[in-house]
Scaffold this motif. Structure first.
Motif, PDB file in Angstrom:
ATOM      1  N   LYS A  51      12.782  48.095  -9.380  1.00  0.00           N
ATOM      2  CA  LYS A  51      12.912  46.805  -9.629  1.00  0.00           C
ATOM      3  C   LYS A  51      11.553  46.444 -10.395  1.00  0.00           C
ATOM      4  CE  LYS A  51      14.264  44.510  -6.084  1.00  0.00           C
ATOM      5  NZ  LYS A  51      14.344  43.745  -5.609  1.00  0.00           N
ATOM      6  N   HIS A  52      10.767  46.876 -10.365  1.00  0.00           N
ATOM      7  CA  HIS A  52       9.417  46.491 -11.034  1.00  0.00           C
ATOM      8  C   HIS A  52       9.523  47.582 -12.745  1.00  0.00           C
ATOM      9  CE1 HIS A  52       5.118  46.153 -12.667  1.00  0.00           C
ATOM     10  NE2 HIS A  52       4.799  47.847 -12.722  1.00  0.00           N
ATOM     11  N   PHE A  53      10.086  48.410 -12.846  1.00  0.00           N
ATOM     12  CA  PHE A  53      10.189  49.226 -14.177  1.00  0.00           C
ATOM     13  C   PHE A  53      11.361  48.067 -14.973  1.00  0.00           C
ATOM     14  CE2 PHE A  53       8.080  52.587 -12.275  1.00  0.00           C
ATOM     15  CZ  PHE A  53       7.137  52.417 -13.020  1.00  0.00           C
ATOM     16  N   GLU A  54      12.156  47.403 -14.094  1.00  0.00           N
ATOM     17  CA  GLU A  54      13.217  47.171 -15.120  1.00  0.00           C
ATOM     18  C   GLU A  54      13.083  45.692 -14.962  1.00  0.00           C
ATOM     19  OE1 GLU A  54      18.261  46.033 -14.067  1.00  0.00           O
ATOM     20  OE2 GLU A  54      17.298  46.468 -12.629  1.00  0.00           O
ATOM     21  N   TYR A  59      13.673  51.060 -18.582  1.00  0.00           N
ATOM     22  CA  TYR A  59      14.446  51.422 -17.759  1.00  0.00           C
ATOM     23  C   TYR A  59      14.471  52.959 -16.893  1.00  0.00           C
ATOM     24  CZ  TYR A  59      17.259  47.076 -19.151  1.00  0.00           C
ATOM     25  OH  TYR A  59      17.627  45.868 -18.571  1.00  0.00           O
ATOM     26  N   VAL A  60      13.743  53.696 -18.246  1.00  0.00           N
ATOM     27  CA  VAL A  60      13.298  54.856 -17.903  1.00  0.00           C
ATOM     28  C   VAL A  60      12.828  55.467 -16.416  1.00  0.00           C
ATOM     29  CG1 VAL A  60      12.142  57.671 -19.094  1.00  0.00           C
ATOM     30  CG2 VAL A  60      13.897  55.821 -20.433  1.00  0.00           C
ATOM     31  N   ASN A  61      11.907  54.751 -16.317  1.00  0.00           N
ATOM     32  CA  ASN A  61      11.347  54.704 -15.306  1.00  0.00           C
ATOM     33  C   ASN A  61      11.759  54.598 -13.905  1.00  0.00           C
ATOM     34  OD1 ASN A  61       8.852  56.456 -15.862  1.00  0.00           O
ATOM     35  ND2 ASN A  61       8.382  55.136 -17.550  1.00  0.00           N
ATOM     36  N   ALA A  62      12.673  53.403 -14.652  1.00  0.00           N
ATOM     37  CA  ALA A  62      12.979  52.652 -13.244  1.00  0.00           C
ATOM     38  C   ALA A  62      14.643  53.103 -12.928  1.00  0.00           C
ATOM     39  CB  ALA A  62      14.159  51.493 -13.530  1.00  0.00           C
ATOM     40  N   PHE A  63      15.144  54.239 -13.953  1.00  0.00           N
ATOM     41  CA  PHE A  63      15.841  54.869 -13.439  1.00  0.00           C
ATOM     42  C   PHE A  63      15.613  56.417 -12.940  1.00  0.00           C
ATOM     43  CE2 PHE A  63      19.062  59.029 -15.509  1.00  0.00           C
ATOM     44  CZ  PHE A  63      19.786  58.230 -14.254  1.00  0.00           C
ATOM     45  N   ALA A  64      13.944  56.596 -13.004  1.00  0.00           N
ATOM     46  CA  ALA A  64      13.731  57.405 -12.446  1.00  0.00           C
ATOM     47  C   ALA A  64      13.303  57.508 -11.477  1.00  0.00           C
ATOM     48  CB  ALA A  64      12.129  58.428 -13.065  1.00  0.00           C
ATOM     49  N   ALA A  65      13.054  56.536 -10.968  1.00  0.00           N
ATOM     50  CA  ALA A  65      12.606  55.905  -9.534  1.00  0.00           C
ATOM     51  C   ALA A  65      13.711  55.966  -8.424  1.00  0.00           C
ATOM     52  CB  ALA A  65      12.078  54.529 -10.078  1.00  0.00           C
ATOM     53  N   LEU A  66      14.735  55.124  -8.751  1.00  0.00           N
ATOM     54  CA  LEU A  66      15.806  54.811  -8.504  1.00  0.00           C
ATOM     55  C   LEU A  66      16.861  57.012  -8.163  1.00  0.00           C
ATOM     56  CD1 LEU A  66      17.757  52.728 -10.605  1.00  0.00           C
ATOM     57  CD2 LEU A  66      17.233  52.672  -7.861  1.00  0.00           C
ATOM     58  N   ASN A  67      16.780  57.661  -8.696  1.00  0.00           N
ATOM     59  CA  ASN A  67      16.560  59.516  -8.832  1.00  0.00           C
ATOM     60  C   ASN A  67      15.602  59.523  -7.698  1.00  0.00           C
ATOM     61  OD1 ASN A  67      18.683  60.659 -10.369  1.00  0.00           O
ATOM     62  ND2 ASN A  67      17.944  58.961 -11.968  1.00  0.00           N
ATOM     63  N   TYR A  68      14.293  59.433  -7.261  1.00  0.00           N
ATOM     64  CA  TYR A  68      13.316  60.086  -6.506  1.00  0.00           C
ATOM     65  C   TYR A  68      14.043  59.771  -5.487  1.00  0.00           C
ATOM     66  CZ  TYR A  68       9.846  62.585  -9.685  1.00  0.00           C
ATOM     67  OH  TYR A  68       9.009  63.986  -9.817  1.00  0.00           O
ATOM     68  N   ALA A  69      14.428  57.834  -5.195  1.00  0.00           N
ATOM     69  CA  ALA A  69      14.277  57.976  -4.184  1.00  0.00           C
ATOM     70  C   ALA A  69      15.740  57.723  -3.242  1.00  0.00           C
ATOM     71  CB  ALA A  69      15.408  55.748  -4.290  1.00  0.00           C
ATOM     72  N   HIS A  70      16.457  58.593  -4.255  1.00  0.00           N
ATOM     73  CA  HIS A  70      17.620  59.366  -3.659  1.00  0.00           C
ATOM     74  C   HIS A  70      17.720  60.621  -3.267  1.00  0.00           C
ATOM     75  CE1 HIS A  70      22.862  58.338  -3.249  1.00  0.00           C
ATOM     76  NE2 HIS A  70      22.173  59.758  -2.480  1.00  0.00           N
ATOM     77  N   GLY A  71      16.989  61.309  -3.768  1.00  0.00           N
ATOM     78  CA  GLY A  71      16.342  62.170  -4.260  1.00  0.00           C
ATOM     79  C   GLY A  71      15.450  62.739  -1.970  1.00  0.00           C
ATOM     80  N   TRP A  72      14.972  61.652  -2.022  1.00  0.00           N
ATOM     81  CA  TRP A  72      14.205  61.738  -0.648  1.00  0.00           C
ATOM     82  C   TRP A  72      15.990  61.139   0.249  1.00  0.00           C
ATOM     83  CZ3 TRP A  72       9.251  62.058   2.312  1.00  0.00           C
ATOM     84  CH2 TRP A  72       8.568  62.241   1.066  1.00  0.00           C
ATOM     85  N   LEU A  73      16.393  60.533   0.254  1.00  0.00           N
ATOM     86  CA  LEU A  73      17.323  60.589   1.155  1.00  0.00           C
ATOM     87  C   LEU A  73      18.491  61.852   1.336  1.00  0.00           C
ATOM     88  CD1 LEU A  73      18.726  57.791   0.478  1.00  0.00           C
ATOM     89  CD2 LEU A  73      17.843  57.949   2.465  1.00  0.00           C
TER      90      LEU A  73
END
Length: 93
Positions: A51-54, A59-73
């Motif tokens: 959210k912060h990056f967006e 958008y590149v780092n926002a997208f990366a953070a979303l992918n890391y989040a899902h990776g943890w799940l």
């Protein structure tokens, strides 16, 4: 080839991860509450980072953070912290 990260793509990934975290929270394996809490905390942190990056237009780092989040799940599912069967939202065994 699509190489652009759009607001729509970010929203789609954010919604997918938000849905997945709710399912994970409701399917914690008995005896794994401590591990689940840690994973959920990390996912929440990465969602906040996205959210912060967006907001900054990054958008590149926002997208990366979303992918890391899902990776943890996904790691929680693979390590039997969450008992889920949805192979569209998670990498299940």
């Amino acid at each position: 080839m699509k190489s652009k990260i759009t607001k729509e793509k970010l929203n789609r990934y954010r919604n997918t991860t938000a849905k997945a975290i709710e399912i994970a929270k409701n399917n914690i394996v008995n005896g794994k509450r401590k591990e689940a809490k840690e994973i959920i905390e990390m996912v929440s942190n990465y969602l906040s980072d996205a959210k912060h990056f967006e907001k900054k237009g990054d958008y590149v780092n926002a997208f990366a953070a979303l992918n890391y989040a899902h990776g943890w799940l996904d790691s929680g599912v693979r390590l039997d912290v969450f008992d889920v069967k949805d192979d569209k939202l998670f990498t299940v065994k």
